[in-house]
Design a protein around this motif. Structure first.
Motif, PDB file in Angstrom:
ATOM      1  N   VAL A  70      15.851  -4.842   9.678  1.00 49.28           N
ATOM      2  CA  VAL A  70      17.099  -4.562  10.374  1.00 49.28           C
ATOM      3  C   VAL A  70      17.630  -5.881  10.932  1.00 49.28           C
ATOM      4  CG1 VAL A  70      18.177  -3.273  12.248  1.00 49.28           C
ATOM      5  CG2 VAL A  70      16.324  -2.238  10.928  1.00 49.28           C
ATOM      6  N   SER A  71      18.890  -6.188  10.593  1.00 51.35           N
ATOM      7  CA  SER A  71      19.509  -7.418  11.074  1.00 51.35           C
ATOM      8  C   SER A  71      19.888  -7.273  12.543  1.00 51.35           C
ATOM      9  CB  SER A  71      20.744  -7.757  10.234  1.00 51.35           C
ATOM     10  OG  SER A  71      21.743  -6.779  10.429  1.00 51.35           O
ATOM     11  N   GLU A  72      20.314  -8.362  13.145  1.00 53.00           N
ATOM     12  CA  GLU A  72      20.690  -8.345  14.560  1.00 53.00           C
ATOM     13  C   GLU A  72      21.835  -7.376  14.840  1.00 53.00           C
ATOM     14  OE1 GLU A  72      21.427 -12.301  15.906  1.00 53.00           O
ATOM     15  OE2 GLU A  72      19.403 -12.977  15.419  1.00 53.00           O
ATOM     16  N   ASP A  73      22.701  -7.166  13.830  1.00 55.42           N
ATOM     17  CA  ASP A  73      23.825  -6.249  14.034  1.00 55.42           C
ATOM     18  C   ASP A  73      23.474  -4.810  13.663  1.00 55.42           C
ATOM     19  OD1 ASP A  73      23.732  -6.540  11.285  1.00 55.42           O
ATOM     20  OD2 ASP A  73      25.848  -7.038  11.057  1.00 55.42           O
ATOM     21  N   GLY A  74      22.202  -4.537  13.417  1.00 54.07           N
ATOM     22  CA  GLY A  74      21.740  -3.182  13.157  1.00 54.07           C
ATOM     23  C   GLY A  74      21.827  -2.736  11.711  1.00 54.07           C
ATOM     24  N   LYS A  75      22.158  -3.642  10.817  1.00 54.44           N
ATOM     25  CA  LYS A  75      22.296  -3.319   9.402  1.00 54.44           C
ATOM     26  C   LYS A  75      20.935  -3.424   8.708  1.00 54.44           C
ATOM     27  CE  LYS A  75      24.640  -5.158   5.353  1.00 54.44           C
ATOM     28  NZ  LYS A  75      25.532  -6.225   4.879  1.00 54.44           N
ATOM     29  N   ALA A  76      20.589  -2.385   7.945  1.00 53.31           N
ATOM     30  CA  ALA A  76      19.331  -2.410   7.186  1.00 53.31           C
ATOM     31  C   ALA A  76      19.524  -3.265   5.944  1.00 53.31           C
ATOM     32  CB  ALA A  76      18.910  -1.006   6.792  1.00 53.31           C
ATOM     33  N   MET A  77      18.599  -4.197   5.721  1.00 43.72           N
ATOM     34  CA  MET A  77      18.675  -5.099   4.573  1.00 43.72           C
ATOM     35  C   MET A  77      17.355  -5.049   3.832  1.00 43.72           C
ATOM     36  SD  MET A  77      20.549  -8.256   6.525  1.00 43.72           S
ATOM     37  CE  MET A  77      20.751  -9.256   5.077  1.00 43.72           C
ATOM     38  N   LYS A  78      17.421  -4.876   2.535  1.00 43.52           N
ATOM     39  CA  LYS A  78      16.217  -4.811   1.720  1.00 43.52           C
ATOM     40  C   LYS A  78      15.987  -6.181   1.091  1.00 43.52           C
ATOM     41  CE  LYS A  78      13.852  -1.564  -1.261  1.00 43.52           C
ATOM     42  NZ  LYS A  78      13.995  -0.306  -2.009  1.00 43.52           N
ATOM     43  N   PHE A  79      14.875  -6.793   1.456  1.00 40.15           N
ATOM     44  CA  PHE A  79      14.507  -8.108   0.941  1.00 40.15           C
ATOM     45  C   PHE A  79      13.481  -7.952  -0.171  1.00 40.15           C
ATOM     46  CE2 PHE A  79      16.346  -9.360   4.929  1.00 40.15           C
ATOM     47  CZ  PHE A  79      16.836 -10.633   4.709  1.00 40.15           C
ATOM     48  N   TYR A  80      13.641  -8.751  -1.207  1.00 40.91           N
ATOM     49  CA  TYR A  80      12.699  -8.752  -2.328  1.00 40.91           C
ATOM     50  C   TYR A  80      12.049 -10.124  -2.433  1.00 40.91           C
ATOM     51  CZ  TYR A  80      14.416  -4.309  -4.055  1.00 40.91           C
ATOM     52  OH  TYR A  80      14.719  -2.981  -4.186  1.00 40.91           O
ATOM     53  N   GLU A  81      10.815 -10.112  -2.914  1.00 42.74           N
ATOM     54  CA  GLU A  81      10.107 -11.353  -3.194  1.00 42.74           C
ATOM     55  C   GLU A  81       9.177 -11.125  -4.373  1.00 42.74           C
ATOM     56  OE1 GLU A  81       7.632 -12.577   0.093  1.00 42.74           O
ATOM     57  OE2 GLU A  81       7.198 -10.505   0.579  1.00 42.74           O
ATOM     58  N   VAL A  82       8.840 -12.205  -5.040  1.00 44.01           N
ATOM     59  CA  VAL A  82       7.926 -12.123  -6.172  1.00 44.01           C
ATOM     60  C   VAL A  82       6.526 -11.855  -5.647  1.00 44.01           C
ATOM     61  CG1 VAL A  82       6.828 -13.447  -8.041  1.00 44.01           C
ATOM     62  CG2 VAL A  82       9.289 -13.608  -7.673  1.00 44.01           C
ATOM     63  N   THR A  83       5.851 -10.933  -6.278  1.00 46.10           N
ATOM     64  CA  THR A  83       4.441 -10.707  -6.004  1.00 46.10           C
ATOM     65  C   THR A  83       3.680 -11.752  -6.829  1.00 46.10           C
ATOM     66  OG1 THR A  83       4.847  -8.348  -5.763  1.00 46.10           O
ATOM     67  CG2 THR A  83       2.568  -9.023  -6.149  1.00 46.10           C
ATOM     68  N   PRO A  84       2.873 -12.593  -6.198  1.00 49.99           N
ATOM     69  CA  PRO A  84       2.186 -13.626  -6.985  1.00 49.99           C
ATOM     70  C   PRO A  84       1.418 -12.997  -8.154  1.00 49.99           C
ATOM     71  CG  PRO A  84       1.868 -13.997  -4.650  1.00 49.99           C
ATOM     72  CD  PRO A  84       2.525 -12.650  -4.790  1.00 49.99           C
ATOM     73  N   PHE A  85       1.609 -13.563  -9.318  1.00 46.97           N
ATOM     74  CA  PHE A  85       0.921 -13.059 -10.501  1.00 46.97           C
ATOM     75  C   PHE A  85       0.653 -14.187 -11.475  1.00 46.97           C
ATOM     76  CE2 PHE A  85       5.409 -12.737 -11.590  1.00 46.97           C
ATOM     77  CZ  PHE A  85       5.464 -13.179 -12.905  1.00 46.97           C
ATOM     78  N   THR A  86      -0.379 -13.990 -12.265  1.00 47.21           N
ATOM     79  CA  THR A  86      -0.695 -14.873 -13.379  1.00 47.21           C
ATOM     80  C   THR A  86      -1.047 -13.976 -14.539  1.00 47.21           C
ATOM     81  OG1 THR A  86      -1.594 -16.556 -11.898  1.00 47.21           O
ATOM     82  CG2 THR A  86      -2.238 -16.687 -14.218  1.00 47.21           C
ATOM     83  N   LEU A  87      -0.439 -14.248 -15.670  1.00 46.61           N
ATOM     84  CA  LEU A  87      -0.730 -13.469 -16.863  1.00 46.61           C
ATOM     85  C   LEU A  87      -0.996 -14.442 -17.999  1.00 46.61           C
ATOM     86  CD1 LEU A  87      -0.907 -10.792 -18.401  1.00 46.61           C
ATOM     87  CD2 LEU A  87       1.554 -10.963 -18.802  1.00 46.61           C
ATOM     88  N   THR A  88      -2.207 -14.429 -18.498  1.00 43.31           N
ATOM     89  CA  THR A  88      -2.563 -15.230 -19.655  1.00 43.31           C
ATOM     90  C   THR A  88      -2.723 -14.270 -20.811  1.00 43.31           C
ATOM     91  OG1 THR A  88      -3.705 -16.810 -18.234  1.00 43.31           O
ATOM     92  CG2 THR A  88      -4.201 -16.900 -20.603  1.00 43.31           C
TER      93      THR A  88
END
Length: 109
Positions: A70-88
C-alpha cells in the motif's frame, strides 16, 4: 519449483513461459529490480492487461513472484520481481523430466 531437478510438468511450464519474446523482456526488465505493473507496462510499451497475462504465466512457472504493498496515498500496488533461478538444460535433464510429464496426459480426451 526446483529447477535443479524439475519434474516434467515443471520443465514444460518453464520452457513454455520463456518461449514468448514478451515474457523474456519482462524477465530482463525485472532481472535487477522489482517493479509495479503500471511502471513496467510503460517501460515495455505494452498494455497493463497484456502484461498481467504474461506475469501470471511467469508466476505460475515459478519465475517471478509478487507482493502487494500500500502506497502512502492508500493505493494498492502489486510489485513483481524475478525469483532467482538457474536452469541448465541438458539431454539428461530432459530425459529424466520427460518420465514425469503429466501435462500431455491431461490434454487427451
Amino acid at each position: 519449483m526446483n529447477l535443479a531437478e524439475p519434474t516434467g510438468d515443471d520443465l514444460v511450464a518453464v520452457l513454455a513461459a520463456l518461449a514468448n519474446p514478451q515474457r523474456l523482456r519482462v524477465i530482463a526488465a525485472l532481472a535487477d529490480r522489482r517493479d509495479y505493473v503500471s511502471s513496467l507496462a510503460r517501460e515495455l510499451g505494452i498494455s497493463r492487461p497484456l502484461l498481467q497475462i504474461h506475469l501470471r504465466k511467469l508466476e505460475a512457472a515459478g519465475l517471478v513472484s509478487a507482493t502487494v504493498e500500500v502506497s502512502e496515498d492508500g493505493k494498492a500496488m502489486k510489485f513483481y520481481e524475478v525469483t532467482p533461478f538457474t536452469l541448465t538444460l541438458t539431454p539428461e535433464l530432459v530425459r529424466t523430466a520427460a518420465k514425469t510429464v503429466t501435462v500431455a496426459d491431461r490434454a487427451r480426451p
